[in-house]
Design a protein around this motif. Sequence first.
Motif, PDB file in Angstrom:
ATOM      1  N   ALA A 121     -44.599 -38.665  -1.471  1.00 47.41           N
ATOM      2  CA  ALA A 121     -45.526 -38.321  -2.479  1.00 47.41           C
ATOM      3  C   ALA A 121     -45.415 -37.120  -3.459  1.00 47.41           C
ATOM      4  CB  ALA A 121     -46.994 -38.393  -1.880  1.00 47.41           C
ATOM      5  N   PHE A 122     -44.295 -36.891  -3.611  1.00 46.05           N
ATOM      6  CA  PHE A 122     -43.798 -35.865  -4.592  1.00 46.05           C
ATOM      7  C   PHE A 122     -43.874 -36.296  -6.096  1.00 46.05           C
ATOM      8  CE2 PHE A 122     -40.057 -34.040  -1.453  1.00 46.05           C
ATOM      9  CZ  PHE A 122     -41.289 -33.663  -0.660  1.00 46.05           C
ATOM     10  N   ASP A 126     -36.331 -36.105  -9.355  1.00 49.17           N
ATOM     11  CA  ASP A 126     -35.022 -35.595  -8.488  1.00 49.17           C
ATOM     12  C   ASP A 126     -35.509 -35.372  -7.023  1.00 49.17           C
ATOM     13  OD1 ASP A 126     -36.506 -33.628  -9.582  1.00 49.17           O
ATOM     14  OD2 ASP A 126     -34.777 -32.208  -9.223  1.00 49.17           O
ATOM     15  N   LYS A 128     -38.341 -36.842  -5.319  1.00 47.92           N
ATOM     16  CA  LYS A 128     -38.533 -38.067  -4.783  1.00 47.92           C
ATOM     17  C   LYS A 128     -37.160 -38.809  -4.413  1.00 47.92           C
ATOM     18  CE  LYS A 128     -42.185 -40.365  -7.448  1.00 47.92           C
ATOM     19  NZ  LYS A 128     -43.215 -39.845  -6.535  1.00 47.92           N
ATOM     20  N   ALA A 129     -36.289 -38.766  -5.240  1.00 52.00           N
ATOM     21  CA  ALA A 129     -35.178 -39.451  -4.716  1.00 52.00           C
ATOM     22  C   ALA A 129     -34.225 -38.834  -3.784  1.00 52.00           C
ATOM     23  CB  ALA A 129     -33.933 -39.572  -6.107  1.00 52.00           C
ATOM     24  N   VAL A 132     -36.526 -39.624  -0.594  1.00 45.41           N
ATOM     25  CA  VAL A 132     -36.205 -40.820  -0.212  1.00 45.41           C
ATOM     26  C   VAL A 132     -34.800 -41.093   0.694  1.00 45.41           C
ATOM     27  CG1 VAL A 132     -35.983 -43.339  -1.065  1.00 45.41           C
ATOM     28  CG2 VAL A 132     -37.785 -42.010  -1.635  1.00 45.41           C
ATOM     29  N   ARG A 133     -33.822 -40.519  -0.230  1.00 49.81           N
ATOM     30  CA  ARG A 133     -32.332 -40.819   0.272  1.00 49.81           C
ATOM     31  C   ARG A 133     -32.393 -40.131   1.668  1.00 49.81           C
ATOM     32  NH1 ARG A 133     -30.362 -37.329  -3.254  1.00 49.81           N
ATOM     33  NH2 ARG A 133     -30.094 -38.760  -5.072  1.00 49.81           N
ATOM     34  N   LEU A 136     -34.058 -41.750   4.546  1.00 52.15           N
ATOM     35  CA  LEU A 136     -33.197 -43.046   4.999  1.00 52.15           C
ATOM     36  C   LEU A 136     -31.988 -42.754   5.710  1.00 52.15           C
ATOM     37  CD1 LEU A 136     -33.818 -45.534   1.823  1.00 52.15           C
ATOM     38  CD2 LEU A 136     -35.059 -45.485   4.128  1.00 52.15           C
ATOM     39  N   THR A 137     -31.287 -41.937   5.389  1.00 48.04           N
ATOM     40  CA  THR A 137     -30.053 -41.477   6.039  1.00 48.04           C
ATOM     41  C   THR A 137     -30.136 -40.777   7.244  1.00 48.04           C
ATOM     42  OG1 THR A 137     -29.700 -39.664   4.375  1.00 48.04           O
ATOM     43  CG2 THR A 137     -28.425 -41.855   4.044  1.00 48.04           C
ATOM     44  N   SER A 145     -42.776 -45.337  -0.770  1.00 52.53           N
ATOM     45  CA  SER A 145     -42.570 -44.141  -1.826  1.00 52.53           C
ATOM     46  C   SER A 145     -43.496 -44.662  -2.977  1.00 52.53           C
ATOM     47  CB  SER A 145     -41.193 -44.244  -2.385  1.00 52.53           C
ATOM     48  OG  SER A 145     -41.011 -43.458  -3.182  1.00 52.53           O
ATOM     49  N   LEU A 167     -38.060 -49.386   3.395  1.00 52.16           N
ATOM     50  CA  LEU A 167     -38.411 -48.835   2.374  1.00 52.16           C
ATOM     51  C   LEU A 167     -39.067 -49.796   1.258  1.00 52.16           C
ATOM     52  CD1 LEU A 167     -38.404 -46.426   0.211  1.00 52.16           C
ATOM     53  CD2 LEU A 167     -35.821 -47.373  -0.698  1.00 52.16           C
ATOM     54  N   VAL A 169     -41.484 -49.470  -2.086  1.00 61.85           N
ATOM     55  CA  VAL A 169     -41.678 -48.381  -3.235  1.00 61.85           C
ATOM     56  C   VAL A 169     -43.187 -49.247  -4.221  1.00 61.85           C
ATOM     57  CG1 VAL A 169     -40.630 -47.520  -5.450  1.00 61.85           C
ATOM     58  CG2 VAL A 169     -39.453 -47.882  -3.525  1.00 61.85           C
TER      59      VAL A 169
ATOM     60  N   GLU B  28     -29.134 -37.648 -10.084  1.00 59.96           N
ATOM     61  CA  GLU B  28     -30.502 -36.696  -9.417  1.00 59.96           C
ATOM     62  C   GLU B  28     -31.527 -37.758  -9.119  1.00 59.96           C
ATOM     63  OE1 GLU B  28     -29.820 -33.581  -8.216  1.00 59.96           O
ATOM     64  OE2 GLU B  28     -27.774 -33.547  -8.886  1.00 59.96           O
ATOM     65  N   ARG B  29     -31.638 -38.585  -9.875  1.00 60.43           N
ATOM     66  CA  ARG B  29     -32.792 -39.255  -9.776  1.00 60.43           C
ATOM     67  C   ARG B  29     -32.799 -41.000  -9.214  1.00 60.43           C
ATOM     68  NH1 ARG B  29     -35.822 -37.807 -15.457  1.00 60.43           N
ATOM     69  NH2 ARG B  29     -35.616 -35.491 -15.131  1.00 60.43           N
ATOM     70  N   VAL B  30     -31.528 -40.983  -8.469  1.00 59.03           N
ATOM     71  CA  VAL B  30     -31.582 -42.473  -8.187  1.00 59.03           C
ATOM     72  C   VAL B  30     -31.158 -42.357  -6.570  1.00 59.03           C
ATOM     73  CG1 VAL B  30     -30.634 -43.485 -10.162  1.00 59.03           C
ATOM     74  CG2 VAL B  30     -29.064 -42.378  -8.653  1.00 59.03           C
ATOM     75  N   VAL B  31     -31.567 -43.568  -5.745  1.00 59.47           N
ATOM     76  CA  VAL B  31     -31.253 -43.766  -4.560  1.00 59.47           C
ATOM     77  C   VAL B  31     -30.217 -45.267  -4.642  1.00 59.47           C
ATOM     78  CG1 VAL B  31     -31.905 -44.357  -2.200  1.00 59.47           C
ATOM     79  CG2 VAL B  31     -33.286 -42.562  -3.418  1.00 59.47           C
ATOM     80  N   ILE B  38     -27.469 -47.301   2.672  1.00 57.30           N
ATOM     81  CA  ILE B  38     -27.969 -46.273   1.661  1.00 57.30           C
ATOM     82  C   ILE B  38     -26.873 -45.128   1.598  1.00 57.30           C
ATOM     83  CG2 ILE B  38     -29.695 -44.332   1.157  1.00 57.30           C
ATOM     84  CD1 ILE B  38     -31.121 -46.884   0.651  1.00 57.30           C
ATOM     85  N   LEU B  39     -26.524 -44.876   0.506  1.00 53.85           N
ATOM     86  CA  LEU B  39     -25.325 -44.009   0.244  1.00 53.85           C
ATOM     87  C   LEU B  39     -26.003 -42.471   0.035  1.00 53.85           C
ATOM     88  CD1 LEU B  39     -23.304 -45.714  -2.477  1.00 53.85           C
ATOM     89  CD2 LEU B  39     -22.813 -45.629  -0.052  1.00 53.85           C
ATOM     90  N   LYS B  40     -25.267 -41.630   0.734  1.00 49.12           N
ATOM     91  CA  LYS B  40     -25.626 -40.239   0.598  1.00 49.12           C
ATOM     92  C   LYS B  40     -25.159 -39.699  -0.624  1.00 49.12           C
ATOM     93  CE  LYS B  40     -24.954 -39.626   5.653  1.00 49.12           C
ATOM     94  NZ  LYS B  40     -24.367 -39.078   6.841  1.00 49.12           N
ATOM     95  N   PHE B  60     -35.809 -43.316  -9.841  1.00 47.92           N
ATOM     96  CA  PHE B  60     -37.173 -42.797  -9.864  1.00 47.92           C
ATOM     97  C   PHE B  60     -37.677 -42.225 -11.222  1.00 47.92           C
ATOM     98  CE2 PHE B  60     -36.192 -43.110  -5.399  1.00 47.92           C
ATOM     99  CZ  PHE B  60     -37.556 -43.586  -4.972  1.00 47.92           C
ATOM    100  N   GLY B  63     -43.971 -37.948 -11.653  1.00 47.53           N
ATOM    101  CA  GLY B  63     -45.409 -38.546 -11.519  1.00 47.53           C
ATOM    102  C   GLY B  63     -45.610 -38.562 -10.154  1.00 47.53           C
ATOM    103  N   GLY B  64     -46.908 -38.049  -9.620  1.00 45.66           N
ATOM    104  CA  GLY B  64     -47.376 -38.005  -8.556  1.00 45.66           C
ATOM    105  C   GLY B  64     -48.683 -37.253  -7.976  1.00 45.66           C
TER     106      GLY B  64
END
Lengths: 205, 64
Positions: A121-122, A126, A128-129, A132-133, A136-137, A145, A167, A169, B28-31, B38-40, B60, B63-64
């Motif tokens: 809930a960020f 950046d 948020k990603a 989640v990353r 999950l790892t 999310s 996950l 979303v 920076e904004r993707v998973v 899931i990739l680190k 992503f 907003g939140g």
Amino acid sequence: MIAKEELDRAFDARFSPEIKEKLQAARVAVAGLGGLGSNIAVMLARSGVGHLFLVDFDKVDTTNLNRQAYTIPHLGMDKTDAIKMILADINPYLDIKTECVEVTPGNVSRLFGEYGIVCEAFDRPDRKAMLVRELLTQTEAVVVSGNGMAGYGDADEIRTNRVNGRLFVCGDLTTDVGSGTGLMAPRVAVCAGHQANKVIQLILK
Amino acid sequence: MVTINGESVNAAGKTVAQYIAEAGYNAERVVVERNLVILKKEELGETVLEDGDSVEILNFVGGG
């Protein structure tokens, strides 16, 4: 103070004992206590989720009042303390744990490693990603999310999307707060409702 | 061909980091999920896409 038995009776009038026991035994973490997280926490508390772990490093300020659960008496407080006050006024018998800390890749495992369900809930994309990353790892948690809830477009563009078994979303996935569209209470609450509802589904499945 | 977000893309041989930059994403904004894993973050630059790979890029917004 209202008796626990009285609150239990009100719950029993609506749901079966099995549902109550599952919700009371559930342990859910919420990372971020802004528009999404504060509303998710309120909804999960109202639903009788027995243990909530709530994390944020921020303080309540006036720009939060348009969409977050806080009110004027909470201004200046740590969000973790303010949300505890709010939840205590909804159900004082819940087990609420908070930590006022910034979540980083280095503390994700310590903070959330023991939780089966974590809500992201960020607000910044950046962050948020990252969360989640890392969840999950680094952990086994199922992650719920929020992604895309700015503005006042149609509320039913906000959906719960299953990415994979770990996950979910919630959001319209596209409306960025950075594109000149601000956040407003209704769509933020719709998205928080999607997240809280998915959490309850996961608890009761 | 590589399947990326459901579409067939000629991206074999590129690293995931190269592909997401060329496609206009901010790393920076993707998973990124490749073949259900899931990739680190540090794996984005090391992972070379191969024919038959299936990739999901979750972008992503704020907003939140």
